[in-house]
Every structure is written in C-alpha cells, then in structure tokens.
Design a protein around this motif. Structure first.
Motif, PDB file in Angstrom:
ATOM      1  N   TYR A   1       0.844  -1.183   0.000  1.00 15.64           N
ATOM      2  CA  TYR A   1       0.000   0.000   0.000  1.00 15.64           C
ATOM      3  C   TYR A   1       0.884   1.240   0.000  1.00 15.64           C
ATOM      4  O   TYR A   1       1.763   1.382   0.849  1.00 15.64           O
ATOM      5  CB  TYR A   1      -0.912   0.032   1.235  1.00 15.64           C
ATOM      6  CG  TYR A   1      -1.917  -1.093   1.239  1.00 15.64           C
ATOM      7  CD1 TYR A   1      -3.072  -1.036   0.468  1.00 15.64           C
ATOM      8  CD2 TYR A   1      -1.713  -2.235   1.995  1.00 15.64           C
ATOM      9  CE1 TYR A   1      -3.993  -2.066   0.465  1.00 15.64           C
ATOM     10  CE2 TYR A   1      -2.621  -3.268   1.997  1.00 15.64           C
ATOM     11  CZ  TYR A   1      -3.761  -3.173   1.235  1.00 15.64           C
ATOM     12  OH  TYR A   1      -4.672  -4.199   1.225  1.00 15.64           O
ATOM     13  N   VAL A   2       0.637   2.127  -0.952  1.00 11.59           N
ATOM     14  CA  VAL A   2       1.357   3.390  -1.022  1.00 11.59           C
ATOM     15  C   VAL A   2       0.422   4.456  -0.482  1.00 11.59           C
ATOM     16  O   VAL A   2      -0.661   4.680  -1.016  1.00 11.59           O
ATOM     17  CB  VAL A   2       1.777   3.711  -2.478  1.00 11.59           C
ATOM     18  CG1 VAL A   2       2.481   5.046  -2.539  1.00 11.59           C
ATOM     19  CG2 VAL A   2       2.647   2.588  -3.024  1.00 11.59           C
ATOM     20  N   GLU A   3       0.855   5.124   0.578  1.00  7.66           N
ATOM     21  CA  GLU A   3      -0.030   6.098   1.212  1.00  7.66           C
ATOM     22  C   GLU A   3       0.170   7.513   0.692  1.00  7.66           C
ATOM     23  O   GLU A   3      -0.716   8.338   0.779  1.00  7.66           O
ATOM     24  CB  GLU A   3       0.182   6.066   2.722  1.00  7.66           C
ATOM     25  CG  GLU A   3      -0.257   4.731   3.319  1.00  7.66           C
ATOM     26  CD  GLU A   3      -0.198   4.738   4.817  1.00  7.66           C
ATOM     27  OE1 GLU A   3      -0.114   5.817   5.416  1.00  7.66           O
ATOM     28  OE2 GLU A   3      -0.221   3.646   5.394  1.00  7.66           O
ATOM     29  N   ARG A   4       1.339   7.809   0.177  1.00  9.54           N
ATOM     30  CA  ARG A   4       1.587   9.176  -0.277  1.00  9.54           C
ATOM     31  C   ARG A   4       2.522   9.141  -1.480  1.00  9.54           C
ATOM     32  O   ARG A   4       3.562   8.487  -1.446  1.00  9.54           O
ATOM     33  CB  ARG A   4       2.234   9.973   0.844  1.00  9.54           C
ATOM     34  CG  ARG A   4       2.511  11.394   0.468  1.00  9.54           C
ATOM     35  CD  ARG A   4       3.060  12.137   1.647  1.00  9.54           C
ATOM     36  NE  ARG A   4       3.483  13.452   1.215  1.00  9.54           N
ATOM     37  CZ  ARG A   4       3.805  14.410   2.031  1.00  9.54           C
ATOM     38  NH1 ARG A   4       3.767  14.208   3.324  1.00  9.54           N
ATOM     39  NH2 ARG A   4       4.181  15.573   1.575  1.00  9.54           N
TER      40      ARG A   4
END
Length: 85
Positions: free
Chosen positions: A57-60
């Motif tokens: 998961y890439v949050e930013r």
C-alpha cells in the motif's frame, strides 16, 4: 516432517544396501513415496507461512514538476532492458 525425513534417509540407506532385485524394488518404492510425501509437506508449509497474497500500500505519492506518474497495475520485467537497449 522430521520423522518423514528420517524415514526417507533410512529408506535410502536400505536401498543402497539391497542385494536382490526384489528388495531393491521394494525399497525404491518406499523411498519414492517418502520423498514425495516430504515434498508435499514442504509445499504445504510454504503455503501456510505465506498466508496468501502479499500487498503493498502506497499512502503518499509526490510527483514533481516535469515528472510522470502511473496509476494502475504495472507489469514488466523489473528494469531489464530488451535487445535494443
């Protein structure tokens, strides 16, 4: 798994010490079955430890001026270059 591995090694020793064809065939069958059982156990353990699919998961994400971003599933060869460079 340890018991199957020990039994497999004993079966291999018996196979190596076999004097007659009949004994050799019996020990070969036993060794083959034990070896296949051990492989199946290793595969089951691998599935158990992995517990399914891994996700990242890439949050930013920051895209600077002049940069490019790709949104979606990306497939490829991991940075390898083709024959043209």
């Amino acid at each position: 798994m340890a018991a199957v591995q020990i039994a497999t090694m004993r079966a291999a020793a018996c196979l190596g010490a076999s004097k007659t064809t009949q004994a050799m065939e019996a020990h070969e069958r036993m060794f083959n079955r034990l070896a296949r059982t051990f492989v199946a156990q290793v595969e089951a353990l691998k599935r158990y430890r992995s517990k399914g699919e891994q996700r990242v998961y890439v949050e930013r994400v920051n895209v600077e001026k002049g940069g490019q971003a790709i949104v979606g599933n990306v497939g490829g060869r991991g940075g390898e270059q083709d024959e043209n460079g």
